[in-house]
Design an enzyme around this catalytic site. Structure first.
Site, mmCIF file in Angstrom:
data_model
loop_
_atom_site.group_PDB
_atom_site.id
_atom_site.type_symbol
_atom_site.label_atom_id
_atom_site.label_comp_id
_atom_site.label_asym_id
_atom_site.label_seq_id
_atom_site.Cartn_x
_atom_site.Cartn_y
_atom_site.Cartn_z
ATOM 1 N N HIS D 217 0.859 -1.182 0.000
ATOM 2 C CA HIS D 217 0.000 0.000 0.000
ATOM 3 C C HIS D 217 0.892 1.228 0.000
ATOM 4 C CE1 HIS D 217 -3.608 2.370 0.520
ATOM 5 N NE2 HIS D 217 -2.990 3.049 1.479
ATOM 6 N N GLY D 226 -6.969 3.382 1.677
ATOM 7 C CA GLY D 226 -7.828 3.518 0.497
ATOM 8 C C GLY D 226 -7.154 4.147 -0.693
ATOM 9 N N LEU D 252 -10.188 -3.608 4.406
ATOM 10 C CA LEU D 252 -9.294 -2.909 3.478
ATOM 11 C C LEU D 252 -8.087 -2.267 4.172
ATOM 12 C CD1 LEU D 252 -8.875 -1.892 0.514
ATOM 13 C CD2 LEU D 252 -10.105 0.169 1.197
ATOM 14 N N ASP D 253 -6.892 -2.605 3.703
ATOM 15 C CA ASP D 253 -5.639 -2.001 4.191
ATOM 16 C C ASP D 253 -5.452 -2.135 5.699
ATOM 17 O OD1 ASP D 253 -5.068 -1.216 1.584
ATOM 18 O OD2 ASP D 253 -6.024 0.737 1.827
ATOM 19 N N ALA D 254 -6.048 -3.168 6.279
ATOM 20 C CA ALA D 254 -5.987 -3.320 7.731
ATOM 21 C C ALA D 254 -5.332 -4.627 8.163
ATOM 22 C CB ALA D 254 -7.387 -3.224 8.336
#
Lengths: 309, 309, 309, 309
Positions: D217, D226, D252-254
């Site tokens: 990311h 995001g 998401l992205d976690a």
């Protein structure tokens, strides 16, 4: 399911156009200046551009007050500039540079510098340079890879770049270097990048390309000059290792430094670990230096560099 | 409005108890070991502790496979340990260390090492050490500051620490160093921190405190050994400067490195800028090294350090 | 042996004069400008200074091409400047600023900004600020420390600075903040540094000091806004922690960022380890931001900062 | 002069053998363990290996004292190990793991994990992964590149790796993802690397590959989750940007963070500059995470990672 073969039709220049970071659609002029400092130099140069209807896109300047030197880089849009492109050098020289003892370079965004890569047996820097080139990150042409070994020919082939091998030794160095220079002149090479080229270059060769040969040394210079810096770093027990890109001068690893970076190590790291961690440093540091050179953002003076942002 | 005078009643030890990072309520033993590596050493040591009902709180080990050496640091709770505190050294030596050619140190959390600070004219490292000391960050006593100049006496006074001035010169060095050593022996000093002490220490003095004198050198060693490293860094045109804390040996700036850190500089930085940026590096790097020493987390071997986490 | 008491005569201002990095002997003017960008602004301002016989010592400018904004900081020697010091503001405003919609600040090197420190229970940032102040690193006066707790009174006493305690709670905040503001007005405070002040400040208070309250937040903003960022960082399992200094606005931890720095952590670090590592970040990041503010090197626009070198 | 065509005979596996950092000649076993902590676990596991004549080459362990968890990675030479390779899992499970509630993985150095790369339109991460693969840096097979666009087919071709395009949209996602999974099962893919794959993957897909999908990311998570993190970073005016590699989870992205790195930016950097600087971060951070995964050096627990050295 989509057929795999189908995808291979994707044309090459579509691919080339991704990843662009700089707007190169504009036709611009780039002026690099250094001279003895005095009042009003900045106003003088910007006035020259403004009064002739040049729109300044970038300006950075630096005054070294200890040595009394003025450094400047300015880039402007040529769209409405009153002076014809091929007269700018003449006009600027006559009207301004001569009066103020300025040393200057003038470049145009349309000119694509031509770069040769020298490599030996290690691929990491070479891959990084060619990946950026292929992705269109740089305003450069790379027509030529030169090596003293056959190992990297396969990489050159993957990127469709000519690979010429010159098995240089102490004995044949003078002769083969002359051939290399002849080859580079034929290809109109502007500057050379030593991408972990493990062969000492002669003073004669270096003198041909002043401030135009960029090397990557695998240490944090001036620590660990010369061969096997990772072994030396391990022996000394340092806690941080580095990499240094610099212009090559006739004194070994002593040329003007362009870029450096470092990474932490610990007692757990073997020499091999240092080599591995160092590779990532080397390739990024070298590519950043090459990028600055391509963009005409480096001025050399007194064996030091001014690197504009 | 609250009266200002009122606040000055805030008692000193209330203040001292803030900022603690380590639980020092437990009584623990710390064992540092190095020896030739062989199978089963780790199991042997942990078994010695476990079978005698010691609860291991921390364990870190390192095997240098190139040199065939085993390093270990282990800390355990003495609450239910079967061997009396004053017998542990004897038992461990007889049962394990002698058989396996182990060199070891045994420390107890109740012992507070006693530290002397040597300083000249600059205050930044001194303030940083004393601020941490006063805040209770470290398990250490600092009864003594020694200097070759009067300038830092005022700082010592602010922290209520004795300040002794020895105006050492080449000519009186032998005599005054003897006085310094006598003073430190009187105060039972365990180790010395040179907080930018700008006076060469004699080999005789150094030999008194092997691996017990911590220096901060204001460069990224081994680059720029000796005097005026920031000037040398400026002249060489490096793009990164550093600071190095190391144990002092009789060879200048060549002792085992404990900690290093670096910061970026550019052509815009004057020598004075480097001095300013360097100060922040120096104080943090020195304090981190001192912290590791106080916590018995450093092993020295072959002029290199193993620094446990 | 030199008698210890003797050294305590070392006078305070001798000590103060060490560690200076900037030549403050010269009387200079500092001009900070931002305005809509157009051709010739740089030439215009430098011409104003040069033609009135001002010797430019420092110039940095930035053009934000996306937003069409021009930012500039220029500092010049007033020794032979033709315009009297008290008329410069008027002349510059009339002759240049009004025509070009410039927002500008004019400062003089002789003016010493006056700073108040707000602190709660932790000493590391406070010690770092006061150590620099005492060493004469900064062109600033610190007449006042304000706290909501008594703990740091002892530190204030060591540095001979007034300490005022206001035990602010939700209920008495309006009243006590009014007293704080009155106190600061009496002491002619120009700007406020929150050195780990753990109490929310009201919007009314903040509005009194636009871009004049500097806070240190112990995370890499915008990650981990609000309370207990080290706990949150630990829970999230990040591999790097940070600290952020910023101007305080009415939205919590969302003001213009001045300076950030980070350090690596690993799975071995407990929350307490993060707190310890974070302290070193916090104090350096905060002091660097304060330093830039004192030197008038920060311009705020659109909730972002231009920080000149 | 050496003829260029001649060099193209350099055989491929000669090239492959350069740049090796790990001695892979030995046949080794790798054991990854986590379980509730108690006394003697380390001794127990090392004793199991030692007493069966296994020579330990690497050992690292970690105890999370707050959560009472024990983590360990041990690698040993199988040359003289008494237990046959195919019985080790069974023996370890019966004799040790079951009694101590251990979760464990057993790997052998001969097994080469098989990796698929997902990519969209950007080449920098893809080139970096393939350059390392081609140079023989990693003990991995990459039989497959999958994309939702045709753009990277040319890069795949240069490295002789199959390229399959699945033009996934919201509407056809279920169907095409099923085809992707079928393809990967046919190629016996062990784990997936998302090399800037700009398409949300469904929860069903993710659940197929728990802790076996590595994403990069382009922000310093948890900041700027995001889309368009560089734009968000620019808007917020941060002074440092970062990149984060993590295992993909359904949030998401976690997912658990494996590796992060950052670089400094300033007010001079446009969004495009951030994108450019970010590319260098992204590719190195992703490759380092992939390297740790290939070497079985990552343990995931409670959405955090233990990453062994």
């Amino acid at each position: 399911m989509i057929n795999q073969e189908l995808c291979f039709f994707s044309v090459f220049f579509v691919f080339k156009s991704t990843n662009m970071t700089v707007d190169k659609s504009k036709s611009t002029a780039i002026l690099l200046i250094h001279c003895p400092d005095k009042q009003g130099l900045l106003a003088l140069v910007t006035e020259f551009i403004n009064s002739n209807n040049g729109n300044i896109l970038y300006l950075d300047q630096h005054v070294d007050r200890e040595e009394g030197l003025f450094y400047m880089r300015v880039e402007w849009d040529l769209a409405n500039f009153n002076i014809p492109k091929d007269k700018i050098k003449d006009y600027f020289s006559t009207l301004i540079a001569q009066t103020h003892q300025m040393t200057f370079e003038l470049h145009f965004s349309e000119e694509k510098p031509r770069m040769a890569i020298f490599v030996s047996k290690m691929s990491h820097c070479l891959f990084d340079l060619l990946a950026r080139y292929t992705a269109g990150e740089w305003n450069v042409e790379i027509p030529l890879i030169i090596s003293n070994h056959p190992d990297m020919a396969d990489v050159a082939r993957r990127f469709d770049i000519e690979y010429h091998m010159f098995p240089v030794t102490k004995d044949n160095k003078a002769e083969l270097e002359a051939q290399e220079i002849a080859l580079m002149e034929r290809y109109k090479i502007d500057f050379i990048v030593l991408a972990r080229y493990m062969q000492i270059i002669s003073d004669e060769f270096i003198t041909h390309y002043p401030n135009r040969i960029i090397n990557i040394h695998h240490s944090f210079l001036p620590a660990f000059v010369g061969a096997k810096p990772y072994h030396a770093a391990y022996q000394r027990g340092v806690k941080i290792i580095g990499a240094t890109s610099h212009y090559v001068t006739t004194e070994l690893d002593a040329g003007p430094i362009i870029k450096q970076d470092v990474t932490r190590i610990s007692h757990k790291d073997t020499v091999n670990d240092l080599v591995g961690k160092g590779r990532d440093l080397e390739k990024i540091v070298l590519s950043k230096a090459v990028s600055k050179h391509i963009d005409h953002k480096i001025l050399v003076y007194n064996n030091r560099t001014v690197v504009f942002s």
